[in-house]
Design an enzyme around this catalytic site. Structure first.
Site, PDB file in Angstrom:
ATOM      1  N   LEU A   9       6.064  63.112  21.565  1.00 33.51           N
ATOM      2  CA  LEU A   9       7.439  61.779  21.231  1.00 33.51           C
ATOM      3  C   LEU A   9       8.992  63.252  22.286  1.00 33.51           C
ATOM      4  CD1 LEU A   9       8.077  59.326  20.605  1.00 33.51           C
ATOM      5  CD2 LEU A   9       9.143  60.305  18.609  1.00 33.51           C
ATOM      6  N   ILE A  10       9.371  62.577  22.423  1.00 38.81           N
ATOM      7  CA  ILE A  10      10.688  62.440  24.159  1.00 38.81           C
ATOM      8  C   ILE A  10      11.581  61.404  23.210  1.00 38.81           C
ATOM      9  CG2 ILE A  10      12.152  64.069  25.588  1.00 38.81           C
ATOM     10  CD1 ILE A  10       8.996  64.522  26.454  1.00 38.81           C
ATOM     11  N   SER A  11      12.883  61.434  23.169  1.00 42.09           N
ATOM     12  CA  SER A  11      14.033  60.288  23.482  1.00 42.09           C
ATOM     13  C   SER A  11      14.370  60.561  24.274  1.00 42.09           C
ATOM     14  CB  SER A  11      14.496  60.659  22.024  1.00 42.09           C
ATOM     15  OG  SER A  11      15.354  61.712  21.899  1.00 42.09           O
ATOM     16  N   SER A  19      15.843  59.134  32.203  1.00 40.53           N
ATOM     17  CA  SER A  19      16.574  60.016  33.618  1.00 40.53           C
ATOM     18  C   SER A  19      16.875  61.622  32.958  1.00 40.53           C
ATOM     19  CB  SER A  19      18.191  59.160  33.429  1.00 40.53           C
ATOM     20  OG  SER A  19      18.861  59.085  32.173  1.00 40.53           O
ATOM     21  N   GLY A  20      17.641  62.317  33.281  1.00 34.53           N
ATOM     22  CA  GLY A  20      18.205  63.843  33.572  1.00 34.53           C
ATOM     23  C   GLY A  20      17.182  64.607  32.592  1.00 34.53           C
ATOM     24  N   GLY A  26      15.511  64.578  29.712  1.00 40.09           N
ATOM     25  CA  GLY A  26      14.497  63.490  28.884  1.00 40.09           C
ATOM     26  C   GLY A  26      12.997  63.587  30.142  1.00 40.09           C
ATOM     27  N   SER A  68      23.399  71.368  22.362  1.00 38.86           N
ATOM     28  CA  SER A  68      24.517  72.234  24.021  1.00 38.86           C
ATOM     29  C   SER A  68      25.385  73.116  23.261  1.00 38.86           C
ATOM     30  CB  SER A  68      25.805  70.859  24.053  1.00 38.86           C
ATOM     31  OG  SER A  68      26.363  71.193  24.651  1.00 38.86           O
ATOM     32  N   TYR A  72      32.319  64.837  21.143  1.00 43.40           N
ATOM     33  CA  TYR A  72      31.066  65.395  21.100  1.00 43.40           C
ATOM     34  C   TYR A  72      30.248  66.455  20.964  1.00 43.40           C
ATOM     35  CZ  TYR A  72      27.191  66.918  24.195  1.00 43.40           C
ATOM     36  OH  TYR A  72      26.400  66.701  25.153  1.00 43.40           O
ATOM     37  N   LYS A  86      27.723  67.612  18.360  1.00 47.05           N
ATOM     38  CA  LYS A  86      26.684  68.662  18.642  1.00 47.05           C
ATOM     39  C   LYS A  86      26.835  69.605  17.584  1.00 47.05           C
ATOM     40  CE  LYS A  86      24.509  66.726  21.976  1.00 47.05           C
ATOM     41  NZ  LYS A  86      23.278  66.645  22.273  1.00 47.05           N
TER      42      LYS A  86
HETATM   43  P1  NAD Z   1      21.932  62.020  30.483  1.00 50.04           P
HETATM   44  O1  NAD Z   1      22.561  61.006  30.424  1.00 50.04           O
HETATM   45  O2  NAD Z   1      20.669  62.274  31.853  1.00 50.04           O
HETATM   46  O3  NAD Z   1      20.226  61.574  29.491  1.00 50.04           O
HETATM   47  C1  NAD Z   1      20.104  60.789  28.262  1.00 50.04           C
HETATM   48  C2  NAD Z   1      19.592  59.780  27.739  1.00 50.04           C
HETATM   49  O4  NAD Z   1      19.832  59.751  26.610  1.00 50.04           O
HETATM   50  C3  NAD Z   1      19.700  58.377  29.006  1.00 50.04           C
HETATM   51  O5  NAD Z   1      18.296  58.454  28.994  1.00 50.04           O
HETATM   52  C4  NAD Z   1      20.151  57.929  27.853  1.00 50.04           C
HETATM   53  O6  NAD Z   1      19.547  56.342  27.612  1.00 50.04           O
HETATM   54  C5  NAD Z   1      19.579  57.967  26.639  1.00 50.04           C
HETATM   55  N1  NAD Z   1      19.915  57.603  25.268  1.00 50.04           N
HETATM   56  C6  NAD Z   1      21.356  56.801  25.320  1.00 50.04           C
HETATM   57  N2  NAD Z   1      21.517  56.261  24.115  1.00 50.04           N
HETATM   58  C7  NAD Z   1      20.408  56.364  23.507  1.00 50.04           C
HETATM   59  C8  NAD Z   1      20.113  55.301  22.267  1.00 50.04           C
HETATM   60  N3  NAD Z   1      20.498  54.756  21.800  1.00 50.04           N
HETATM   61  N4  NAD Z   1      18.740  55.429  22.747  1.00 50.04           N
HETATM   62  C9  NAD Z   1      17.635  55.944  22.547  1.00 50.04           C
HETATM   63  N5  NAD Z   1      18.307  56.823  24.825  1.00 50.04           N
HETATM   64  C10 NAD Z   1      19.660  56.790  24.081  1.00 50.04           C
HETATM   65  O7  NAD Z   1      21.825  62.831  31.180  1.00 50.04           O
HETATM   66  P2  NAD Z   1      20.964  64.119  29.910  1.00 50.04           P
HETATM   67  O8  NAD Z   1      22.174  65.391  30.926  1.00 50.04           O
HETATM   68  O9  NAD Z   1      19.802  64.707  30.575  1.00 50.04           O
HETATM   69  O10 NAD Z   1      21.194  64.521  28.417  1.00 50.04           O
HETATM   70  C11 NAD Z   1      20.007  64.605  27.448  1.00 50.04           C
HETATM   71  C12 NAD Z   1      20.273  65.548  26.757  1.00 50.04           C
HETATM   72  O11 NAD Z   1      21.395  66.616  26.523  1.00 50.04           O
HETATM   73  C13 NAD Z   1      22.082  64.849  25.494  1.00 50.04           C
HETATM   74  O12 NAD Z   1      21.858  65.471  24.660  1.00 50.04           O
HETATM   75  C14 NAD Z   1      22.749  65.345  26.484  1.00 50.04           C
HETATM   76  O13 NAD Z   1      23.883  65.420  25.176  1.00 50.04           O
HETATM   77  C15 NAD Z   1      22.610  67.104  26.445  1.00 50.04           C
HETATM   78  N6  NAD Z   1      23.048  67.926  27.140  1.00 50.04           N
HETATM   79  C16 NAD Z   1      23.727  67.711  28.059  1.00 50.04           C
HETATM   80  C17 NAD Z   1      24.677  68.951  29.164  1.00 50.04           C
HETATM   81  C18 NAD Z   1      25.397  68.129  30.828  1.00 50.04           C
HETATM   82  O14 NAD Z   1      25.971  68.659  31.263  1.00 50.04           O
HETATM   83  N7  NAD Z   1      24.183  67.197  31.210  1.00 50.04           N
HETATM   84  C19 NAD Z   1      24.628  69.708  28.686  1.00 50.04           C
HETATM   85  C20 NAD Z   1      24.089  70.548  27.399  1.00 50.04           C
HETATM   86  C21 NAD Z   1      23.267  69.094  26.592  1.00 50.04           C
END
Ligand code: NAD
Length: 331
Positions: free
Chosen positions: A28-30, A34-35, A37, A162, A175, A179
């Site tokens: 199960l992935i939340s 996008s990104g 996930g 992170s 932020y 983390k």
């Molecule tokens: P992203 O914005 O593409 O993905 C984040 C996802 O979380 C989005 O799909 C968004 O809709 C979802 N989301 C937000 N609030 C939500 C909620 N209440 N319920 C369910 N889903 C929710 O960005 P990403 O970079 O893929 O981020 C994914 C993870 O990676 C995050 O936890 C982020 O903190 C972590 N991260 C990102 C980076 C970066 O530079 N992008 C670096 C380190 C860690």
């Protein structure tokens, strides 16, 4: 959503005797719209040994188009899309009730939001939203799946943390705090859960080029930040923002790369507690480890950002090029 026997039957193995040892693991992935996930869900669903049944969840099912397109033939076979808002108890309960027996073998807490800017210009509501999503969202999901994992005496909880869960970064205070909270919470829980044969892994990416930071930096570059003094605004706009863009440009990873690391972690029989994903970021992360007092990290970050800006940019380009690493660590 199909159970394990249905999963196997739908893949054209109707007469195969189901051996639970080789039944696919439900992951199960939340945050899969996008990104990272989205990429992770797709890579696991396309596993050539079909070891995973992926429940790819997102808050807003109206955004499932990109995931479904990327999943291709895996959709409805090894990947199912479901609604899940990590900030809602009802949504979590509803989502788990659709999984047969509520059995989740691997939980990936990926959903997250960012917050960047001078502290004085950010609302408390925005800060609370970061903790509600990044920290309590993960805690809510873990509490929901843990009783089942404990009963079955197996499971794996992956948390997308992170490098900012290990070291603070200027203008990212809230932020980073969310983390850090995850790091402390899951490191503590890991000790108890080993008794139940349940593993925890904190995955710690550096900068990743996704909507996450891209949209965020775009928004904050035009935001007003009321109640912030001109000096702080100047440091934020003219020092932090350009440095942050350069950091992403030079050492930013793709979400595909990060997903690949997570796939490896999930397939490992003895997953580690922590796993960084970006070797190019390691020299920055190492500053804190070298000096436990923290002074080296804080002073170096301060000098690089405010005094040695050119050196910082040069250093980042050098890290991006990789020649330094090859010279220091010859093969
Ligand atoms: P992203 O914005 O593409 O993905 C984040 C996802 O979380 C989005 O799909 C968004 O809709 C979802 N989301 C937000 N609030 C939500 C909620 N209440 N319920 C369910 N889903 C929710 O960005 P990403 O970079 O893929 O981020 C994914 C993870 O990676 C995050 O936890 C982020 O903190 C972590 N991260 C990102 C980076 C970066 O530079 N992008 C670096 C380190 C860690």
């Amino acid at each position: 959503m199909g159970g394990r026997s249905q999963v196997l039957a739908s893949r054209g193995h109707p007469s195969r005797e189901i051996n639970m040892a080789d039944a696919p693991r439900t992951v199960l992935i939340s945050g899969c719209s996008s990104g990272i996930g989205l990429e992770l869900a797709v890579q696991l669903a396309h596993d050539h040994r079909q070891r995973y049944q992926v429940v790819a969840t997102m808050r807003d099912l109206g955004k499932k188009g990109a995931l479904e397109a990327a999943a291709g033939e895996a959709l409805g076979q090894t990947l199912t899309v479901a609604q899940l808002d990590v900030c809602s108890d009802e949504s979590v309960a509803q989502c788990l009730s659709c999984i047969q027996g509520g059995e989740v073998d691997v939980l990936v807490n990926n959903a997250g939001v960012g917050l960047v800017g001078p502290l004085e210009g950010l609302s408390l509501a925005a800060m609370q939203n970061v903790f509600d999503t990044n920290f309590f969202g993960a805690v809510r999901l873990v509490r929901a799946v843990l009783p089942g994992m404990k009963k079955r005496r197996k499971g794996h909880i992956v948390v997308v943390s992170s490098v900012m869960g290990l070291q603070g970064v200027v203008f990212n205070e809230v932020y980073a705090a969310s983390k850090f909270a995850l790091e402390g919470f899951f490191e503590s829980l890991a000790v108890q859960l080993l008794q139940f044969n349940i593993f925890i892994t904190l995955v710690e990416p550096g900068p990743v080029v996704t909507d996450f930071e891209g949209k965020l930096l775009e928004q904050v570059s035009t935001a007003e930040f009321p109640d912030t003094d001109p000096d702080t605004l100047h440091y934020f706009r003219d020092f932090y923002l350009p440095a942050s863009r350069e950091l992403f440009r030079s050492v930013g990873q793709s979400p595909q790369d990060v997903a690949q690391v997570i796939v490896k972690v999930i397939s490992s029989p003895r997953p580690p507690l922590r796993r960084q994903t970006n070797a190019r970021y390691t020299p920055l992360a190492a500053l804190k480890a070298v000096d436990p007092s923290g002074s080296l990290y804080v002073r170096t970050s301060h000098r690089l950002l405010f005094r040695w800006t050119r050196f910082l940019n040069l250093g980042l380009r050098c890290l991006a090029c990789g020649c330094l690493r090859i010279r220091i660590w010859p093969r």
